[in-house]
Write a protein that holds these residues in place. Structure first.
Motif, short mmCIF file in Angstrom:
data_model
loop_
_atom_site.label_atom_id
_atom_site.label_comp_id
_atom_site.label_asym_id
_atom_site.label_seq_id
_atom_site.Cartn_x
_atom_site.Cartn_y
_atom_site.Cartn_z
N LEU A 61 0.82 -1.21 0.00
CA LEU A 61 0.00 0.00 0.00
C LEU A 61 0.85 1.26 0.00
O LEU A 61 0.50 2.26 -0.63
CB LEU A 61 -0.93 -0.01 1.22
CG LEU A 61 -2.05 -1.06 1.19
CD1 LEU A 61 -2.84 -1.04 2.48
CD2 LEU A 61 -2.98 -0.81 0.02
N GLN A 119 1.76 1.83 -3.56
CA GLN A 119 0.68 2.09 -4.51
C GLN A 119 -0.09 3.37 -4.23
O GLN A 119 -0.65 3.97 -5.14
CB GLN A 119 -0.31 0.90 -4.51
CG GLN A 119 0.31 -0.41 -4.98
CD GLN A 119 -0.67 -1.56 -4.94
OE1 GLN A 119 -1.87 -1.37 -5.06
NE2 GLN A 119 -0.16 -2.76 -4.77
N LEU A 120 -0.15 3.82 -2.98
CA LEU A 120 -0.91 5.01 -2.62
C LEU A 120 0.05 6.18 -2.41
O LEU A 120 0.88 6.14 -1.50
CB LEU A 120 -1.73 4.76 -1.35
CG LEU A 120 -2.80 3.67 -1.46
CD1 LEU A 120 -3.49 3.46 -0.13
CD2 LEU A 120 -3.82 4.02 -2.54
N SER A 172 -4.20 -5.98 -1.20
CA SER A 172 -4.02 -4.54 -1.36
C SER A 172 -5.10 -3.95 -2.27
O SER A 172 -5.56 -2.82 -2.05
CB SER A 172 -2.63 -4.26 -1.94
OG SER A 172 -2.47 -4.90 -3.19
N ILE A 185 -7.66 -0.88 -1.24
CA ILE A 185 -7.80 0.33 -2.05
C ILE A 185 -9.24 0.53 -2.48
O ILE A 185 -9.75 1.65 -2.53
CB ILE A 185 -6.85 0.26 -3.27
CG1 ILE A 185 -5.38 0.28 -2.79
CG2 ILE A 185 -7.11 1.39 -4.24
CD1 ILE A 185 -4.38 0.10 -3.90
#
Length: 465
Positions: free
Chosen positions: A260, A263-264, A289, A293
């Motif tokens: 995470l 990806q964020l 994940s 999200i």
């Protein structure tokens, strides 16, 4: 004998160094081996390791990297040395004129540390000792020839550069090979006891007693033929291949946190251990994940300011209780994907076709519309439809439409009831299109987002429930 070699800190940069860039890692390793063998490097400190085999081993690892950006932890892991020892050897390579900084490493709080980047360089002492002729000046000097006296040395250095330096392993001392104090026994001797005479004789390990021949007693092991034919198994079979260990609960939390954080974007500077603690409930429940999200996309962002980890904890409240089964998580994931896909399709044509007007008066009118009150905004967005099968907005008084929009601003169930009443006869797609014309896109999108925050996700048929 070449002069002592020590480059100060001020000359360890491309703009100030007297060394030249190595044309190839192979040529650079030749210079490293020469400095290690010639003993020309003069250290200014009285402690720490010395320039030798370990320094050459670290230089070989640096020669494998392009660009040469070796992290201290990476070199420590590859060599088995401590990070402080690796720093000592990198310092010696710089002070010997074999490395110069291309970019100094950074350690900024809140961001990932960056390793230093180096350039492979060859000091002028090496060229002078081997008779290498160069042209040009400064860092961009290049070799054009070598004297006859230095050809043999450069060839020997080339052989060393082709070989890989291996780390020496310390031999464990055994009781049979150590010298016993006061007995005169030497390493490599074993003791044979003669019980009849009460004395001991020291004989070589690989030999027999004096006057005997070891070749006469040598026999082929009886199991050799059986091992060759496969009739018998070896006394030392190969170790079985153990499968990779599965992650435990704590490892699974950290794995999900790392995914995470990557990806964020708003979690980029969050500590992985802290994020793993926040994600402990969903990680233990088996969330991926993508599912986390999807849940975050369906949640409303609060007005209060939080830290990234605090915002993650706030938006994940009750997630593992609401989506408690894999089927519920899969439905939520599909709903989030459909929502993102519909949003992209809705805005694609607008983003591609719209161009800002060139007239300044038109821009001023647009700014006045954006700054208008909700009632004026509602009146400006009235759109007429006249297909005859749906309620026509022109037949509804403007004041009533304004009141409907104000009610929808306060209570989203007005929009839901309108959609459900039309969808019963015309379908959800037509009902949503009509609702967007009546209540505006902004109100409908906010109601849909509010429904998702209450976990009222869309069915596969596209309905509101």
């Amino acid at each position: 004998m070449p002069a002592e070699l020590h480059v100060p800190d001020a000359e360890q940069w491309p703009a100030t160094t007297r060394s030249r860039i190595a044309p190839h890692p192979y040529s650079w390793l030749q210079a490293v081996h020469w400095v290690a063998g010639a003993g020309v490097y003069a250290a200014r400190r009285q402690h720490g390791p010395r320039f030798g085999t370990t320094t050459v081993r670290i230089a070989e690892l640096c020669a494998e990297l392009s660009p040469c950006r070796p992290g201290v932890s990476y070199l420590a892991r590859r060599t088995g040395l401590s990070e402080r020892t690796v720093q000592y050897h990198l310092q010696m390579l710089r002070e010997a004129g074999l490395l110069v900084y291309a970019a100094r490493g950074t350690r900024v709080k809140g961001s990932r540390p960056q390793a230093s980047e180096f350039l492979w360089t060859i000091p002028p002492v090496f060229d002078a000792a081997l008779g290498i002729r160069t042209v040009g000046e400064g860092l961009r000097r290049r070799p054009v020839g070598i004297e006859e006296a230095g050809r043999k040395t450069i060839g020997q250095l080339g052989k060393k550069a082709r070989r890989r330096t291996r780390r020496r392993r310390a031999r464990a001392a055994s009781s049979s090979t150590t010298r016993t104090k006061g007995t005169g026994r030497k390493p490599g001797m074993k003791t044979a006891t003669n019980t009849s005479q009460g004395t001991t004789d020291c004989t070589p390990i690989l030999g027999g007693f004096p006057g005997t021949t070891s070749a006469a007693d040598t026999r082929v092991p009886s199991e050799k033929a059986e091992l060759a034919s496969g009739a018998a198994s070896s006394s030392s079979p190969q170790k079985p291949h153990h499968p990779r260990k599965r992650l435990n609960r704590v490892g699974r939390r950290h794995q999900l946190a790392r995914e995470l954080v990557q990806q964020l974007p708003w979690l980029a500077n969050t500590d992985t251990a802290r994020a793993a603690w926040v994600l402990r409930h969903v990680a233990d429940a088996g969330w991926t994940s993508a599912e986390v999200i999807a849940w975050l996309d369906l949640m409303v962002i609060p007005d209060r300011r939080y830290s990234p980890a605090g915002l993650l904890a706030y938006r994940l409240q009750g997630a593992h209780h609401t989506w408690s089964t894999p089927q519920e998580r899969q439905r939520g994931l599909e709903a989030a994907r459909d929502s993102r896909r519909a949003e992209q399709q809705r805005h694609a044509g607008w983003d591609e076709s719209w161009q800002p007007p060139a007239d300044q008066s038109v821009l001023e009118q647009i700014q006045q519309i954006w700054a208008a009150s909700p009632e004026e905004d509602a009146q400006a967005e009235l759109i007429s439809i006249g297909d005859g099968s749906l309620p026509v907005l022109e037949d509804i008084p403007r004041q009533e439409i304004v009141q409907l929009r104000q009610q929808a601003e306060q209570d989203g169930t007005v929009v839901v009831m309108w959609v459900e009443s039309i969808a019963a006869t015309h379908g959800y797609e037509t009902a949503e299109t009509h609702a967007r014309r009546l209540f505006t896109h902004r109100i409908v999108d906010r109601v849909r987002h509010s429904l998702r925050s209450r976990h009222m996700v869309l069915h596969s048929g596209g309905g509101w429930a």
